[in-house]
Design a protein around this motif. Structure first.
Motif, PDB file in Angstrom:
ATOM      1  N   ALA A 283      57.977  69.295  90.359  1.00 16.58           N
ATOM      2  CA  ALA A 283      57.618  70.533  89.678  1.00 16.58           C
ATOM      3  C   ALA A 283      56.514  71.263  90.437  1.00 16.58           C
ATOM      4  N   ARG A 284      55.682  70.504  91.138  1.00 14.59           N
ATOM      5  CA  ARG A 284      54.583  71.103  91.906  1.00 14.59           C
ATOM      6  C   ARG A 284      54.725  70.707  93.367  1.00 14.59           C
ATOM      7  N   GLN A 285      54.358  71.581  94.225  1.00 16.10           N
ATOM      8  CA  GLN A 285      54.361  71.282  95.651  1.00 16.10           C
ATOM      9  C   GLN A 285      52.916  71.225  96.114  1.00 16.10           C
ATOM     10  N   PHE A 286      52.572  70.189  96.836  1.00 17.07           N
ATOM     11  CA  PHE A 286      51.203  70.037  97.329  1.00 17.07           C
ATOM     12  C   PHE A 286      51.119  70.594  98.752  1.00 17.07           C
ATOM     13  N   VAL A 287      50.066  71.311  99.008  1.00 11.85           N
ATOM     14  CA  VAL A 287      49.835  71.901 100.329  1.00 11.85           C
ATOM     15  C   VAL A 287      48.690  71.134 100.969  1.00 11.85           C
ATOM     16  N   THR A 288      48.888  70.680 102.171  1.00 13.53           N
ATOM     17  CA  THR A 288      47.825  69.998 102.905  1.00 13.53           C
ATOM     18  C   THR A 288      47.462  70.827 104.123  1.00 13.53           C
ATOM     19  N   ALA A 289      46.206  70.791 104.458  1.00 13.70           N
ATOM     20  CA  ALA A 289      45.716  71.536 105.613  1.00 13.70           C
ATOM     21  C   ALA A 289      45.557  70.580 106.777  1.00 13.70           C
ATOM     22  N   THR A 290      45.870  71.056 107.954  1.00 12.45           N
ATOM     23  CA  THR A 290      45.647  70.249 109.150  1.00 12.45           C
ATOM     24  C   THR A 290      44.286  70.597 109.725  1.00 12.45           C
ATOM     25  N   ALA A 291      43.649  69.612 110.325  1.00  8.32           N
ATOM     26  CA  ALA A 291      42.292  69.831 110.847  1.00  8.32           C
ATOM     27  C   ALA A 291      42.282  70.597 112.137  1.00  8.32           C
TER      28      ALA A 291
END
Length: 69
Positions: A61-69
């Motif tokens: 239901a939710r999509q998680f967004v991750t940031a790259t360093a």
């Protein structure tokens, strides 16, 4: 499975702990699914939970967004 629908949030299914056909309903969804779209169902008599659907029809239901360093 009999899938006798009375509404998107209520249905009749076989409940193993109750050993018979019982009404199931969708509890409030903590995952953010809209009413009638959550795959989780609970027996109204004993609380036994089941998940209905196929792997293709169950999506997050939710999509998680991750940031790259």
């Amino acid at each position: 499975m009999t899938a006798l629908w009375s509404s998107p949030e209520h249905r009749s299914e076989h409940c193993a702990p109750c050993a018979g056909e019982r009404p199931f309903e969708q509890p409030p969804c903590a995952d953010g699914h809209e009413p009638g779209h959550c795959p989780e169902w609970a027996c109204v008599e004993c609380g036994h939970a089941i998940i209905l659907g196929t792997a293709a029809s169950i999506r997050p239901a939710r999509q998680f967004v991750t940031a790259t360093a």
